[in-house]
Design a protein around this motif. Structure first.
Motif, PDB file in Angstrom:
ATOM      1  N   UNK A 207      -3.468  -7.168   1.416  1.00 41.28           N
ATOM      2  CA  UNK A 207      -2.386  -6.211   1.176  1.00 41.28           C
ATOM      3  C   UNK A 207      -2.954  -4.802   1.150  1.00 41.28           C
ATOM      4  N   UNK A 208      -2.102  -3.823   1.486  1.00 45.66           N
ATOM      5  CA  UNK A 208      -2.517  -2.421   1.360  1.00 45.66           C
ATOM      6  C   UNK A 208      -2.078  -1.842   0.027  1.00 45.66           C
ATOM      7  N   UNK A 209      -1.420  -2.660  -0.798  1.00 45.35           N
ATOM      8  CA  UNK A 209      -0.951  -2.267  -2.137  1.00 45.35           C
ATOM      9  C   UNK A 209       0.091  -1.154  -2.120  1.00 45.35           C
ATOM     10  N   UNK A 210       0.674  -0.858  -0.977  1.00 50.32           N
ATOM     11  CA  UNK A 210       1.734   0.152  -0.930  1.00 50.32           C
ATOM     12  C   UNK A 210       2.996  -0.382  -1.613  1.00 50.32           C
ATOM     13  N   UNK A 211       3.599   0.463  -2.436  1.00 47.68           N
ATOM     14  CA  UNK A 211       4.843   0.095  -3.102  1.00 47.68           C
ATOM     15  C   UNK A 211       6.024   0.415  -2.192  1.00 47.68           C
ATOM     16  N   UNK A 212       6.906  -0.550  -1.996  1.00 45.26           N
ATOM     17  CA  UNK A 212       8.160  -0.322  -1.274  1.00 45.26           C
ATOM     18  C   UNK A 212       9.252  -0.234  -2.343  1.00 45.26           C
TER      19      UNK A 212
END
Length: 272
Positions: A207-212
């Motif tokens: 995962x890139x750990x970006x929050x959606x």
């Protein structure tokens, strides 16, 4: 004759250069000749932490100017932790010595007024902007301050449920919109919710750990949310044929303004 012409030419050059520099000096003066404010700020308050007081919920906003300052009126705007206006209109501060305005001494160049905090007001940072109308008869931003408010209530972590990804199985040959949604509850009220989001984990677990982020703002066109303030947070995303094939994991979470995190819901999404 040649000497006379040469002398006249020299005189003309001097006159021309003098006029040129005078003209340039006038333009320069016009550019820098800006009216300066006739006031100087000494201090503002509040600027520290504020705890809700059941017996006296009033909070005095105050700004002090130097004795030589020329002030017509002072107003403030307050932005709450959610980024919205705390008051319906601008609040006027007074230098009238009246206790109902929180002002101690009239005409001492200290302008004050009271606001009243409530136990259900949002926890977090409140930003105050102070505007001054001086002898130029125009409103200027004179200063700003921030105070942190605690409403005294016990903070309870939010709870999330009914996570939805629709469709959660897709054969991708073109761009496909996907609706994601989540029900969020908080005993401290929905205004206490700071953020609702999910993080996507690829089929290989990376995962890139970006929050959606999901929203409860009723903006159907932009985010896919139908009704503002109903506790259902939504977001439309899209996938296409470039996405890796396999089973993804959508990890849903919510966080309140006190930093407490909700339970976690994992939702599998199959892309073929």
């Amino acid at each position: 004759m040649k000497f006379l012409i040469k002398k006249l030419s020299h005189i003309f050059l001097i006159i021309y250069l003098s006029l040129f520099f005078i003209s340039c000096e006038k333009e320069f003066d016009t550019v820098i000749d800006v009216q300066k404010p006739s006031f100087q700020v000494v201090s503002v308050s509040p600027k520290d932490s504020v705890l809700f007081n059941v017996e006296d919920s009033s909070l005095v906003l105050k700004i002090e100017f130097t004795p030589t300052s020329t002030i017509n009126t002072v107003t403030t705007e307050i932005i709450n932790p959610a980024g919205k206006s705390f008051l319906n209109d601008a609040l006027t501060l007074y230098d009238n010595g009246k206790s109902e305005n929180g002002d101690q001494t009239a005409n001492d160049k200290i302008f004050s007024n009271k606001i009243f905090m409530k136990s259900n007001d949002l926890n977090g940072n409140y930003n105050i902007k102070f505007f001054v109308n001086d002898n130029s008869n125009s409103n200027k931003l004179a200063a700003w301050s921030t105070f942190k408010f605690r409403n005294g209530q016990s903070n309870v972590a939010p709870v999330i449920s009914n996570a939805l990804v629709d469709p959660d199985t897709a054969v991708v040959t073109d761009t496909i919109p996907i609706l994601t949604s989540l029900v969020v509850q908080d005993d401290n009220g929905l205004n206490d919710i700071k953020e609702v989001y999910f993080i996507v984990y690829r089929p290989d677990g990376s995962t890139n750990n970006n929050k959606v982020f999901l929203y409860d703002d009723g903006n159907l066109t932009r985010y896919g949310d139908q009704t503002a303030g109903d506790g259902i947070f939504s977001r439309i995303i899209s996938i296409n044929q470039t996405n890796e094939k396999g089973t993804y994991r959508f990890e849903f979470r919510a966080v309140d303004r006190g930093g407490l995190q909700s339970n976690i819901i994992n939702y599998p999404v199959l892309i073929q």
